[in-house]
Design a protein around this motif. Sequence first.
Motif, PDB file in Angstrom:
ATOM      1  N   ASP A  39       0.845  -1.199   0.000  1.00 25.60           N
ATOM      2  CA  ASP A  39       0.000   0.000   0.000  1.00 25.60           C
ATOM      3  C   ASP A  39       0.884   1.255   0.000  1.00 25.60           C
ATOM      4  O   ASP A  39       1.488   1.585   1.008  1.00 25.60           O
ATOM      5  CB  ASP A  39      -0.900  -0.046   1.236  1.00 25.60           C
ATOM      6  CG  ASP A  39      -2.031   0.967   1.171  1.00 25.60           C
ATOM      7  OD1 ASP A  39      -2.118   1.697   0.165  1.00 25.60           O
ATOM      8  OD2 ASP A  39      -2.815   1.019   2.118  1.00 25.60           O
ATOM      9  N   PRO A  40       0.972   1.957  -1.143  1.00 28.25           N
ATOM     10  CA  PRO A  40       1.926   3.069  -1.265  1.00 28.25           C
ATOM     11  C   PRO A  40       1.560   4.296  -0.420  1.00 28.25           C
ATOM     12  O   PRO A  40       0.412   4.465  -0.017  1.00 28.25           O
ATOM     13  CB  PRO A  40       1.855   3.418  -2.751  1.00 28.25           C
ATOM     14  CG  PRO A  40       0.509   2.957  -3.204  1.00 28.25           C
ATOM     15  CD  PRO A  40       0.185   1.748  -2.377  1.00 28.25           C
ATOM     16  N   LEU A  41       2.568   5.156  -0.171  1.00 28.46           N
ATOM     17  CA  LEU A  41       2.419   6.332   0.692  1.00 28.46           C
ATOM     18  C   LEU A  41       2.339   7.611  -0.135  1.00 28.46           C
ATOM     19  O   LEU A  41       2.830   7.664  -1.269  1.00 28.46           O
ATOM     20  CB  LEU A  41       3.625   6.436   1.633  1.00 28.46           C
ATOM     21  CG  LEU A  41       3.959   5.196   2.455  1.00 28.46           C
ATOM     22  CD1 LEU A  41       5.207   5.455   3.293  1.00 28.46           C
ATOM     23  CD2 LEU A  41       2.785   4.814   3.350  1.00 28.46           C
ATOM     24  N   SER A  49      10.008   1.623  -1.717  1.00 25.69           N
ATOM     25  CA  SER A  49       9.281   1.374  -0.471  1.00 25.69           C
ATOM     26  C   SER A  49       8.180   2.422  -0.282  1.00 25.69           C
ATOM     27  O   SER A  49       7.159   2.149   0.337  1.00 25.69           O
ATOM     28  CB  SER A  49      10.233   1.381   0.727  1.00 25.69           C
ATOM     29  OG  SER A  49      10.932   2.609   0.788  1.00 25.69           O
ATOM     30  N   VAL A  50       8.367   3.622  -0.833  1.00 27.31           N
ATOM     31  CA  VAL A  50       7.329   4.661  -0.747  1.00 27.31           C
ATOM     32  C   VAL A  50       6.174   4.314  -1.678  1.00 27.31           C
ATOM     33  O   VAL A  50       5.002   4.432  -1.313  1.00 27.31           O
ATOM     34  CB  VAL A  50       7.902   6.041  -1.132  1.00 27.31           C
ATOM     35  CG1 VAL A  50       6.789   7.076  -1.251  1.00 27.31           C
ATOM     36  CG2 VAL A  50       8.942   6.500  -0.118  1.00 27.31           C
ATOM     37  N   THR A  51       6.464   3.904  -2.875  1.00 25.79           N
ATOM     38  CA  THR A  51       5.437   3.724  -3.908  1.00 25.79           C
ATOM     39  C   THR A  51       4.994   2.271  -4.054  1.00 25.79           C
ATOM     40  O   THR A  51       4.221   1.964  -4.963  1.00 25.79           O
ATOM     41  CB  THR A  51       5.954   4.207  -5.280  1.00 25.79           C
ATOM     42  OG1 THR A  51       7.083   3.409  -5.637  1.00 25.79           O
ATOM     43  CG2 THR A  51       6.371   5.669  -5.234  1.00 25.79           C
ATOM     44  N   ALA A  57       7.325  11.289   3.384  1.00 24.34           N
ATOM     45  CA  ALA A  57       6.314  10.265   3.090  1.00 24.34           C
ATOM     46  C   ALA A  57       5.453  10.101   4.326  1.00 24.34           C
ATOM     47  O   ALA A  57       5.984   9.936   5.432  1.00 24.34           O
ATOM     48  CB  ALA A  57       6.988   8.940   2.732  1.00 24.34           C
ATOM     49  N   ALA A  58       4.134  10.172   4.157  1.00 26.96           N
ATOM     50  CA  ALA A  58       3.260  10.070   5.331  1.00 26.96           C
ATOM     51  C   ALA A  58       1.886   9.514   4.985  1.00 26.96           C
ATOM     52  O   ALA A  58       1.158  10.117   4.196  1.00 26.96           O
ATOM     53  CB  ALA A  58       3.091  11.440   5.986  1.00 26.96           C
ATOM     54  N   PRO A  59       1.538   8.373   5.573  1.00 30.26           N
ATOM     55  CA  PRO A  59       0.153   7.917   5.537  1.00 30.26           C
ATOM     56  C   PRO A  59      -0.581   8.551   6.727  1.00 30.26           C
ATOM     57  O   PRO A  59       0.042   9.281   7.512  1.00 30.26           O
ATOM     58  CB  PRO A  59       0.281   6.410   5.753  1.00 30.26           C
ATOM     59  CG  PRO A  59       1.466   6.290   6.668  1.00 30.26           C
ATOM     60  CD  PRO A  59       2.388   7.446   6.331  1.00 30.26           C
ATOM     61  N   SER A  60      -1.872   8.309   6.854  1.00 26.80           N
ATOM     62  CA  SER A  60      -2.574   8.733   8.061  1.00 26.80           C
ATOM     63  C   SER A  60      -1.964   8.005   9.270  1.00 26.80           C
ATOM     64  O   SER A  60      -1.518   6.865   9.160  1.00 26.80           O
ATOM     65  CB  SER A  60      -4.058   8.424   7.923  1.00 26.80           C
ATOM     66  OG  SER A  60      -4.255   7.084   7.505  1.00 26.80           O
ATOM     67  N   ALA A 114      -7.356   2.898  -6.172  1.00 27.06           N
ATOM     68  CA  ALA A 114      -6.108   3.049  -5.429  1.00 27.06           C
ATOM     69  C   ALA A 114      -5.859   1.772  -4.640  1.00 27.06           C
ATOM     70  O   ALA A 114      -6.790   1.209  -4.063  1.00 27.06           O
ATOM     71  CB  ALA A 114      -6.206   4.249  -4.488  1.00 27.06           C
ATOM     72  N   PRO A 115      -4.591   1.299  -4.649  1.00 28.83           N
ATOM     73  CA  PRO A 115      -4.289   0.013  -4.025  1.00 28.83           C
ATOM     74  C   PRO A 115      -4.862  -0.106  -2.605  1.00 28.83           C
ATOM     75  O   PRO A 115      -5.455  -1.104  -2.250  1.00 28.83           O
ATOM     76  CB  PRO A 115      -2.762  -0.007  -3.988  1.00 28.83           C
ATOM     77  CG  PRO A 115      -2.313   1.001  -4.975  1.00 28.83           C
ATOM     78  CD  PRO A 115      -3.428   1.951  -5.227  1.00 28.83           C
TER      79      PRO A 115
END
Length: 357
Positions: free
Chosen positions: A64-66, A112-114, A142-145, A228-229
């Motif tokens: 799941d990309p960031l 690793s980000v994408t 790089a930041a997810p929730s 989106a993945p």
Amino acid sequence: MDTRVLKVDPSQPDPSVVEEAARAIRGGQLVAFPTETVYGLGANAFDPVAVAKIFEAKGRPATDPLIVHSAHIGQLSMCASQVPPAARQLGLAFWAGPLTIILPKQPQISDSVTAGLPSVALRVPSHRVARALLEMAGVPVAAPSANRFSRPSPTTAAHVVADLDGRIDVVLDGGATDIGLESTIVDFTVDPPVMRRPGGLTLEQIRRVVPEVVAVSEQGSAGVAQVAPGQLTRHYAPQAALTLYMGAAHLAVARVAADTRTLAARGARVGILAPEEDLRALAPELAPLAATGRVEVQPYGSRSDPERSARELFAGLRALDACGVSYILATAIDAGGLGLAVVDRLTRAAEGRVRKV
Ligand code: TXA
Ligand code: MG
């Protein structure tokens, strides 16, 4: 690990506090920070070891990309190899703000980000704390929730701490976020561009600048395989089993009242999540049940104010989970404007338990 919580004024962030967090980012550590949408969990996007820690802290699958966050549109050329004119126009119109754009990536953005994709998701947030952090860090972040995987996104620092205490280095506590749900994602690697996730920027606003953007649901069968993945996995889900009631308010309210009585009669504890008008209509039915402790109610905004519904939605889901209910019965608001993103998150939280009334 000890998680440091640093209080920061959201309107006038103290530079020395933000610098401490920026130093942590540069040092390969994980920092949760407020944005205008939800709290993000950030790491230096150029440091694959730091990025890997995000997945570990969240329990998020590496597939799941960031999203990569920058302080200025200008920084994006470090991340995207190609920017179509329509994407640039959209960025100029709505950045800094709750918009994420997917573009072909530069080689220096690590896999690793994408998640190994040839594209990268980019966003320039408007929150003062986020901007100060990104500027001082000097690198894209790089930041997810900042939630544990599959939990509702955090809209306060307390939500972040509840999910990630001891698993991350720093939390910048800038109070409650303004919009309350995530950015809108528009993918410019396909033609026409596709809105992959509704969010804080409405489709109506986007189409005023780039009219050809289509919603995933309008893509026809060829596009369906391309959501989106991260949108394919369990998302935004409270621990309780949530059922969503969609349709005219009076019909939804009547069904919720009947189903609540049935569940309570079986001895279950039930949470009701509804806009305030619906709760007022339910009050006469629910008062006797609430008195027995079987029913908890939680308002989320109002049918006439989707902005407030968006702001209060995730906190409402978490509040009901904290009450320990086994079921949540939720009524939907209309899907216009910000309501589209609200209904999207509730539908995902329901995992198929949607009743059209
Ligand atoms: O408002 C937001 O967007 C927040 C704040 C922190 O910026 N971030 C956020 O990140 O919601 P996250 O990771 O929870 O959601 C990002 C979504 C995921 O569903 C992911 O699959 C999708 O963006 N995504 C990221 N890169 C992508 C790419 N290259 N192609 C398609 N989807 C992508
Ligand atoms: Mg998320």
